[in-house]
Each structure stands twice: as C-alpha cells, then as structure tokens.
Design an enzyme around this catalytic site. Structure first.
Site, PDB file in Angstrom:
ATOM      1  N   GLY A  85       1.467   3.864  -0.490  1.00  0.00           N
ATOM      2  CA  GLY A  85       2.883   4.024  -0.187  1.00  0.00           C
ATOM      3  C   GLY A  85       3.343   3.338   1.087  1.00  0.00           C
ATOM      4  N   HIS A 129      -9.592  -8.106  -0.348  1.00  0.00           N
ATOM      5  CA  HIS A 129     -10.463  -7.425  -1.300  1.00  0.00           C
ATOM      6  C   HIS A 129      -9.885  -7.630  -2.694  1.00  0.00           C
ATOM      7  CE1 HIS A 129     -10.724  -5.310   2.622  1.00  0.00           C
ATOM      8  NE2 HIS A 129     -12.001  -5.592   2.422  1.00  0.00           N
ATOM      9  N   CYS A 175       4.134  -5.437  -3.401  1.00  0.00           N
ATOM     10  CA  CYS A 175       3.291  -6.520  -2.867  1.00  0.00           C
ATOM     11  C   CYS A 175       2.279  -6.937  -3.933  1.00  0.00           C
ATOM     12  CB  CYS A 175       2.576  -6.057  -1.606  1.00  0.00           C
ATOM     13  SG  CYS A 175       3.701  -5.626  -0.253  1.00  0.00           S
ATOM     14  N   GLU A 201      -4.913   9.121  -2.840  1.00  0.00           N
ATOM     15  CA  GLU A 201      -6.208   8.968  -2.191  1.00  0.00           C
ATOM     16  C   GLU A 201      -6.065   8.899  -0.678  1.00  0.00           C
ATOM     17  OE1 GLU A 201      -8.532   6.497  -5.699  1.00  0.00           O
ATOM     18  OE2 GLU A 201      -7.203   5.407  -4.342  1.00  0.00           O
ATOM     19  N   CYS A 236      -1.645  -5.870  -3.821  1.00  0.00           N
ATOM     20  CA  CYS A 236      -1.958  -4.471  -3.548  1.00  0.00           C
ATOM     21  C   CYS A 236      -2.017  -3.656  -4.837  1.00  0.00           C
ATOM     22  CB  CYS A 236      -0.909  -3.886  -2.592  1.00  0.00           C
ATOM     23  SG  CYS A 236      -1.143  -2.145  -2.226  1.00  0.00           S
ATOM     24  N   SER A 255       2.932  -5.241   8.441  1.00  0.00           N
ATOM     25  CA  SER A 255       2.261  -6.138   7.502  1.00  0.00           C
ATOM     26  C   SER A 255       2.991  -7.476   7.486  1.00  0.00           C
ATOM     27  CB  SER A 255       2.267  -5.525   6.098  1.00  0.00           C
ATOM     28  OG  SER A 255       1.533  -4.323   6.084  1.00  0.00           O
ATOM     29  N   CYS A 263      -8.744  -1.998   2.187  1.00  0.00           N
ATOM     30  CA  CYS A 263      -7.318  -2.322   2.271  1.00  0.00           C
ATOM     31  C   CYS A 263      -6.800  -2.926   0.963  1.00  0.00           C
ATOM     32  CB  CYS A 263      -7.117  -3.306   3.415  1.00  0.00           C
ATOM     33  SG  CYS A 263      -5.420  -3.813   3.668  1.00  0.00           S
ATOM     34  N   CYS A 303       4.052   3.021  -4.960  1.00  0.00           N
ATOM     35  CA  CYS A 303       4.841   2.349  -3.930  1.00  0.00           C
ATOM     36  C   CYS A 303       5.924   1.509  -4.591  1.00  0.00           C
ATOM     37  CB  CYS A 303       3.929   1.455  -3.087  1.00  0.00           C
ATOM     38  SG  CYS A 303       4.760   0.646  -1.692  1.00  0.00           S
TER      39      CYS A 303
END
Length: 359
Positions: free
Chosen positions: A168, A298, A127, A103, A130, A222, A341, A123
């Site tokens: 990623g 989110h 994390c 995406e 995520c 990050s 995010c 990825c």
C-alpha cells in the site's frame, strides 16, 4: 456479535470509549496502559476498572490482537508474516471489499530489528514493477490493523525500527497512518521515538504534507528515475505527482536535524543505471538534504526488466557521492520467501490456523 478493536485507538478515542462505559476521563489512560504497556489480551484483564464497566466494554469492544495466520522464514533470518484482515466480529479493512490478507516482514540485522508494515490491502498506485500494485486496491487498513502487525508478532518487544514500506501507499490512507504513528510515539502508547520510524511514499503530496507537518518521522520517497517520461512509464503516478514537484516541496522542510529524507531508487540494467541518470538524480536532489538508497530489483512475473549488476550499482553510488549526494546500496533481504522490496502480495481467503488468537 460485532465488537470494535481497542488497539489502534488514540487517547482521545479511548476517552470517548471510557465515557460510553460510564467511566471518568482518567480511565482512558488506564485502558491505554493495559493495551500498549501491559499488552493485555482481553478486557477482562483490566481489573482496575469496575466490573460493570468491564462487562459493558466486553459487550461492545475487544482488545483486537490477532496473531499471524501464517509465516515464511528466509535463510537470511527474515520472516514474512501473513495477517488476516478479518477477525471474529471485526474487520481491519475500511473502505474495501475485505477478505484480503496483508503481509508484514521482520528483518533482523545485527543490533537492529526492523518490521516492514503494510498500510493497505493492495494498492491504487499501479507501479509496474510491484506485486502489490499488480493486485489492485482492496481496502485501507485501520489503525488497529496497522498496530496489530507491530504488537502481534513474536518479536514485537525487541523491535528497534518500523518502516511503512509494505503493501500500500501510506499517504493514500493518511488518517489511519497518522493515528498509528500517534499510538506508536505517544507517551501513553508504545512510546517510540519518531526517529525509529520511516514512512515511504510515491510522493502523494496532500498526505505527505500532513505527515511532515504533524509528525517527526523519517520520510522515504520512491524515485526510480530522475526523468519524467521514464518515471511515468514505471510509475503512472508521475502524471499526478511529478517527482520534481515533490522534491520542490521537500525543500521547505528541515531534514538536516531530527528527521531524515531518503530517495529510494531501484536499479534496472540498461534502464536507469548509467552515469547520465546519476548526474540527473543529483540535479533533482540539489538543495534538498537527502540520501539515496540504491536497491536491487527483485524479479516479478510479467515484468521483463532485470536488476543492475553490482559493479554498475557501485559505479552509480560512487558518482553520486562524488557529486555530494550520500548514496548507499541497500542489502537485499528475504528474496527467497518473496519478502523483498516490491514482492509482497498477500493472498485471498487465508484459513485461520489452530491457536490463532482473535479479539
């Protein structure tokens, strides 16, 4: 028939292609102009090349532009595009199982038009907060797959900024990311200023050093917690790449002039949002010219933390500013279409819809 995409190729690679086709070296710039300036859809449009050479190129190569296979539009104007990683006779994934979609997110904001691009399908970083990390790793996008996201959306020619903050870890695919940045910024390519590009990373130092040494793009790290164990609980990569060490390396680079360094900091209620964290974050960034982006969380399934409230985020921001660290609260965009995010996940086995251009 397997044909290799031409988009995403550097000038050196196009010179090799030209030689294969029996063309002189200068033909590489003609091909590059057709690809990145004229936005040709097929090799047959490259009429400055001899017919025999065009026919040979069409047999072995294709332009490689592939339109999104689906899109979702947010009430705030954000658009999430879904791209297949396989086209007719070629694959945008290298070193993975394939068959996964990726995406990209288009974010209009007054005079800015930003595209958030992906560099991998899935990825490896894991994390916990995520969605991309939750799906595991399914392959590195080639430079063609990255550049296709930029060139194949309807808003391509009006973009003002590109951020490598999609699916990623860009430093885990550094060779293809560097090639894509070269295509984006070179005078023979899309000729963007590197100041219009930001590449985000968890702090994978081998790739990060190369990015800093070989490009002039902006960088975002990050962070999400200034405390080692807390960050490790959220981001297992803290074991391999402690954020304190990453920031120590950043001190060796100039972020006061042509490029910018940002620290990305998602805020969770009762986890990393008190003034103790703000003070520790300021200490972590001491000696580094770095601004902080505070980000609302989110929600995703299976992760029970919730976002900090606005008042707490404002208090955290003000404390950092008092301590001499420039901090802002990032506006949340596209949450209603899972484009914000940490929410990108792609899907498996997307079906090509009518009218999609392949190769």
């Amino acid at each position: 028939m397997v044909r290799k995409p031409l988009i995403g190729m550097t000038l050196g690679e196009l010179e090799s292609v030209a030689a294969e086709a029996g063309l002189r070296r200068f033909a590489a710039k003609q091909i590059a102009r057709r690809l990145y300036v004229n936005r040709s859809q097929s090799v047959s449009e490259m009429t400055e090349l001899p017919k025999a050479s065009r026919e040979w190129l069409e047999e072995h190569y294709c332009v490689g532009l592939q339109a999104p296979i689906a899109e979702a539009r947010s009430t705030d104007g954000t658009v999430k595009y879904l791209f297949a990683t396989r086209g007719e006779g070629f694959d945008f994934l290298d070193g993975g199982a394939g068959g996964r979609d990726v995406e990209a997110v288009y974010i209009p904001d007054r005079e800015r038009a930003t595209l958030c691009v992906s560099s991998q399908a899935g990825c490896r970083m894991g994390c916990r907060f995520c969605m991309t990390g939750r799906q595991g790793f399914h392959g590195n996008l080639t430079a063609a797959g990255i550049i296709n996201q930029v060139m194949a959306i309807p808003e391509s020619r009006t973009l003002t900024n590109i951020v490598f903050m999609g699916m990623g870890e860009p430093m885990d695919n550094i060779e293809e990311v560097l090639k894509a940045v070269e295509v984006l910024t070179a005078p023979w390519g899309l000729a963007w200023s590197p100041k219009r590009i930001t590449v985000s990373s968890i702090g994978k130092l081998d790739g990060l050093r190369r990015l800093l040494d070989e490009t002039k793009v902006h960088v975002a790290i990050s962070v999400h917690s200034p405390f080692k164990q807390e960050r490790e609980d959220l981001m297992p990569v803290e074991k391999a790449f402690p954020v304190a060490g990453v920031m120590g390396v950043m001190k060796n680079y100039d972020f006061a002039h042509q490029r910018r360094l940002s620290a990305e900091y998602i805020m969770w209620r009762g986890v990393n949002d008190d003034l103790r964290h703000a003070d520790a974050l300021a200490r972590l960034l001491k000696g580094v010219d770095c601004r902080v982006n505070l980000i609302r969380f989110h929600a995703i399934p299976g992760f029970d933390h919730v976002t900090a409230d606005t008042e707490t985020m404002e208090r955290f921001r003000d404390r950092l500013n008092e301590l001499g660290v420039t901090a802002t609260i990032r506006t949340s965009r596209g949450e209603d279409i899972e484009a914000a995010c940490g929410m990108l996940s792609g899907k498996e086995g997307a079906v090509e819809k009518e009218g999609v251009a392949n190769c």
